[in-house]
Design a protein around this motif. Structure first.
Motif, PDB file in Angstrom:
ATOM      1  N   PHE A  22       0.811  -1.216   0.000  1.00 16.34           N
ATOM      2  CA  PHE A  22       0.000   0.000   0.000  1.00 16.34           C
ATOM      3  C   PHE A  22       0.846   1.268   0.000  1.00 16.34           C
ATOM      4  O   PHE A  22       0.535   2.239  -0.692  1.00 16.34           O
ATOM      5  N   PHE A  23       1.938   1.272   0.761  1.00  9.43           N
ATOM      6  CA  PHE A  23       2.714   2.509   0.923  1.00  9.43           C
ATOM      7  C   PHE A  23       3.344   3.005  -0.375  1.00  9.43           C
ATOM      8  O   PHE A  23       3.309   4.193  -0.669  1.00  9.43           O
ATOM      9  N   GLN A  24       3.942   2.077  -1.163  1.00  7.70           N
ATOM     10  CA  GLN A  24       4.533   2.514  -2.439  1.00  7.70           C
ATOM     11  C   GLN A  24       3.466   3.172  -3.314  1.00  7.70           C
ATOM     12  O   GLN A  24       3.735   4.137  -4.012  1.00  7.70           O
ATOM     13  N   GLN A  25       2.279   2.608  -3.275  1.00  7.81           N
ATOM     14  CA  GLN A  25       1.227   3.105  -4.165  1.00  7.81           C
ATOM     15  C   GLN A  25       0.714   4.468  -3.713  1.00  7.81           C
ATOM     16  O   GLN A  25       0.391   5.317  -4.539  1.00  7.81           O
ATOM     17  N   VAL A  26       0.667   4.677  -2.419  1.00  2.57           N
ATOM     18  CA  VAL A  26       0.260   5.995  -1.934  1.00  2.57           C
ATOM     19  C   VAL A  26       1.268   7.054  -2.374  1.00  2.57           C
ATOM     20  O   VAL A  26       0.902   8.175  -2.713  1.00  2.57           O
TER      21      VAL A  26
END
Ligand SMILES: [Cu+2]
Ligand SMILES: [Cu+2]
Ligand SMILES: [Cu+2]
Ligand SMILES: [Cu+2]
Ligand SMILES: [Cu+2]
Ligand SMILES: [Cu+2]
Ligand code: NA
Ligand code: NA
Ligand code: NA
Ligand code: NA
Ligand code: NA
Ligand code: NA
Ligand SMILES: [Zn+2]
Ligand SMILES: [Zn+2]
Ligand SMILES: [Zn+2]
Ligand SMILES: [Zn+2]
Ligand SMILES: [Zn+2]
Ligand SMILES: [Zn+2]
Ligand SMILES: [Zn+2]
Ligand SMILES: [Zn+2]
Ligand SMILES: [Zn+2]
Lengths: 356, 356, 356
Positions: free
Chosen positions: A122-126
């Motif tokens: 999730f973090f990379q995509q945010v």
């Protein structure tokens, strides 16, 4: 479903497990990553289920506030699950067990965009999201979590916790489908409108009949926003407008331009699958893709609710559909809520198709 | 579908043809009939498909303005396909090919009611329409055509053309059902609310299971109108009301009295089939016939989406249903949007049944 | 259906009986119980069908006014069928015949809460209702009755009668399902909003596939109220708000607290069946039970319209669904219209589940 009963209280009806243990509410000294779990992504992404059989997922989504942009020049201090609106997409398989943990960190400044050790994909995509780039806000407030995918006693598992508290509970993905989750703390109208919602995709054990032909798979979450300007560029929630069902903005994936600035991708001849959730909080969605016809619609995502050849699928507040369509030609395909008052308020996006 | 691929770009998936040639936009010196095609009628009529197998249809619907009455004493300068609101009903069979031509004649005075050589059966039927009797208006404006029945790249085929331009493209009726067509030029909310919509009925190759028992077949198009008085009897479009979803009128077939002044006809014991399209642009329709129960409902007109025994069918914006019901007794059967705020604004009509 | 044709005019199509005799309108000297019939109950109750095969039901529901509470401190002079809002639930079996009688007693003071000789079980249940405890009001007004469960000529059977008149007619329960009934006198928007609606449950001849597993069965009727304060605690109908679809209250079973003060009951592991009718008059309902997933949904109550695994079911105005769900754990289950603007206006209730 997973017939291994893990707790004394559990029992089985029609292969589904019920009677999960009581939720635990406690205080923990935790300031690690706010979102933990390998099968959590940001919309429109969905994680691949790279395992066989059933799995127990350890999932964390902490609650905290972030300044979020909904439209150019329109930002507000959102209440969020995991720092984004919508919150993370959770992907599991029918029969899986989820051990869920959530800390109410609404009294903290929480950083989300930097990928962290033990953090979720999730973090990379945010980080790639222009509108939701880590502007922490402190806004202490009681909150809760209600997963429509779970079958439990709500006043136990979905109970409200105070800032600083953590809640932990389990649920079983007894039924396939795409489900809403949201904060269930009163006023639910306000807590969802403030940003606390997202999607769980529960893939059916035996799949959908066209699975092997699917080329691209995406998640869309539609929602209404009820905002009024408080100061230059700074917006606040307007409860009167929410009660009167007069949204200021209606979005796909949280921003009027989320899917125009970063369109979905496919190629001519591809079969594209969309998991579409209408999070409301109040309106319907007449979901349509301009230039395409839905070859299959599995209403609410259950493979037994199979419809065909639809121009538009009507979704109530917290209804979903899993949709397949063939991309007929190279070109641009606009996605809209065909309730054009809502499309005009932002419920529009695009899929760009390259050549075969 | 018709497997004879007529263009190099075409390809087939699941028996459906995709990859149609690029649209052509050009200027032509044309002032012939504004509607051309043997299978084009005015609502509530539907043309008989008097051919076997698949057919290629040459269809023209030019765009131009007409003064149209929506309710007694309420007229406005409508933007129209073919001079009527809704536009002509096109009836084809699943697998048929349509070669479509449309000239944007919004800068011309166009006459429609006189039947003309090479004109469509549509013209005779418009003559019988009291509310739409040829009052040409000049209102130069860019427009476009989006057929929900076609599977194509919208930014190619559904592209906007200027006054004086003609667009020509093809589409294949890949999926059975009743479909909306409309102008897709921005603001779509405005262009549809101004009158640019209609229905395509794509009859399934193998029909519906009750076809042989159907006695009468009609087309109904529901739509909202957002009008405010500008001068005595002269109304104009109110965009604010459209955005706020507060219609001034809601109609079946374009006029509050269209189906009361000219009711549908049948007899006691007849099986009546209705193709009902909710054109929106924003509202839902809870379609109901007072005194009847829908024996069959094919949602979106696909014979595989078969429902039974329904008092009311809910249609989103640009949803349709093909409906069968038995006329139980001699008498009058009111058709309504059972959302009574909308029925009260005009979404009502009647079917009159004679004796057995 | 019951193939014994009782009147010369009757005929049969697909096993359903049509062509019922003309309604009779007359004056009778009647001041007996206002509700007569063994299979009439007050929501959320439903009568047990304690007979085999088909039955002819003699049913009376007189029309008269009562002061009714919708929310704490909010009462109005309701127009009612049988003295309650919603009116009595009628339960019959597919194929049954109903001989219906209704006197327009809107010009009388009618007492309802005391059980009376020849009265219906309905009366005992009304006595337990805190909000509708017999406060007769005189309000002479023409009225009528439209049963969605009947297939008849509406301008005959559903005709309007004056105060003091009685109407008598028959209808056959040709199609299984849960149906709305309501006053069809113009303005229908006003007459339904004033309180004249209720539910008929027509149980299918061969039942639903899960019948033998059902532990509890209830009826829910959702409706909107459009009220404004006229004097301290005394409210009146607001037609402008009704036309603009801005309800003051939205209720389950007629009162914002009907199902919180008197929650539905079940136990952990039970299969609960709900017959949910959205009476409108205008809005949709996105019906949801917090903590549960609908194992089965029979849309409009027809066993052939079977859907599965739904979080939420969307109902148009006068749509219904018959719903089964498993109660997963001891606890409290809130029922809501997940259109949270409506839940916040009162469309919420509860089911309380004891231990297994
Ligand atoms: Cu919250
Ligand atoms: Cu919910
Ligand atoms: Cu246009
Ligand atoms: Cu469209
Ligand atoms: Cu009435
Ligand atoms: Cu009705
Ligand atoms: Na599901
Ligand atoms: Na919408
Ligand atoms: Na279709
Ligand atoms: Na409507
Ligand atoms: Na039914
Ligand atoms: Na609602
Ligand atoms: Zn455990
Ligand atoms: Zn919250
Ligand atoms: Zn691809
Ligand atoms: Zn060609
Ligand atoms: Zn246009
Ligand atoms: Zn006939
Ligand atoms: Zn009789
Ligand atoms: Zn009435
Ligand atoms: Zn029980």
């Amino acid at each position: 479903a997973d017939m291994k009963l893990k707790h004394d209280s559990e029992y089985v009806i029609d292969g589904k497990i019920y009677g999960l243990p009581e939720a635990k509410v406690y205080r923990e000294d935790y300031n690690g990553p706010a979102v933990v779990g390998d099968y959590l992504t940001q919309v429109p992404n969905i994680a691949k289920l790279d395992y066989e059989g059933n799995k127990t997922h350890d999932v964390r989504m902490d609650v905290f506030s972030q300044k979020i942009e909904v439209a150019p020049g329109v930002s507000y201090s959102a209440w969020t699950f995991g720092g984004s609106v919508p919150g993370p997409v959770l992907h599991v398989r029918e029969g899986d067990r989820v051990i869920f943990k959530m800390k109410n960190r609404s009294d903290e400044e929480v950083t989300i965009t930097k990928p962290v050790k033990n953090g979720s994909p999730f973090f990379q995509q945010v980080q790639a999201n222009n509108y939701q780039n880590n502007q922490p806000v402190i806004n202490p407030m009681p909150h809760s979590m209600d997963f429509h995918s779970g079958t439990v006693a709500a006043e136990d598992k979905w109970r409200t916790i105070s800032p600083g508290e953590t809640i932990e509970f389990e649920w079983i993905a007894n039924y396939a489908g795409t489900y809403m989750y949201h904060c269930g703390t009163s006023s639910v109208l306000m807590h969802t409108a403030m940003g606390q919602y997202g999607a769980v995709v529960v893939s059916p054990k035996d799949g959908y009949p066209t699975d092997k032909d699917v080329d691209h798979e995406y998640v869309l979450v539609q929602s209404e926003h009820y905002l009024e300007e408080a100061a230059e560029g700074n917006y606040i929630y307007n409860h009167g407008a929410a009660l009167d069902r007069q949204p200021s903005h209606v979005t796909f994936n949280g921003h009027v331009a989320a899917l125009s600035d970063n369109p979905l991708r496919a190629n001519e001849g591809d079969r594209v699958r969309l998991h579409v959730l209408n999070a409301g909080p109040s309106g319907t969605s007449s979901f349509h893709v301009i230039g395409a016809i839905f070859d299959r619609v599995w209403y609410e995502g259950d493979p037994r609710n199979e419809w065909y050849g639809m121009q538009t699928v009507l979704l109530g507040a917290s209804n979903s559909a899993t949709i397949d369509f063939i991309v007929p030609e190279e070109g641009i395909y606009k996605l809209v809520d065909h309730e054009f008052a809502d499309a005009e308020r932002g419920a529009a996006g695009a899929l760009i198709a390259g050549p075969r």
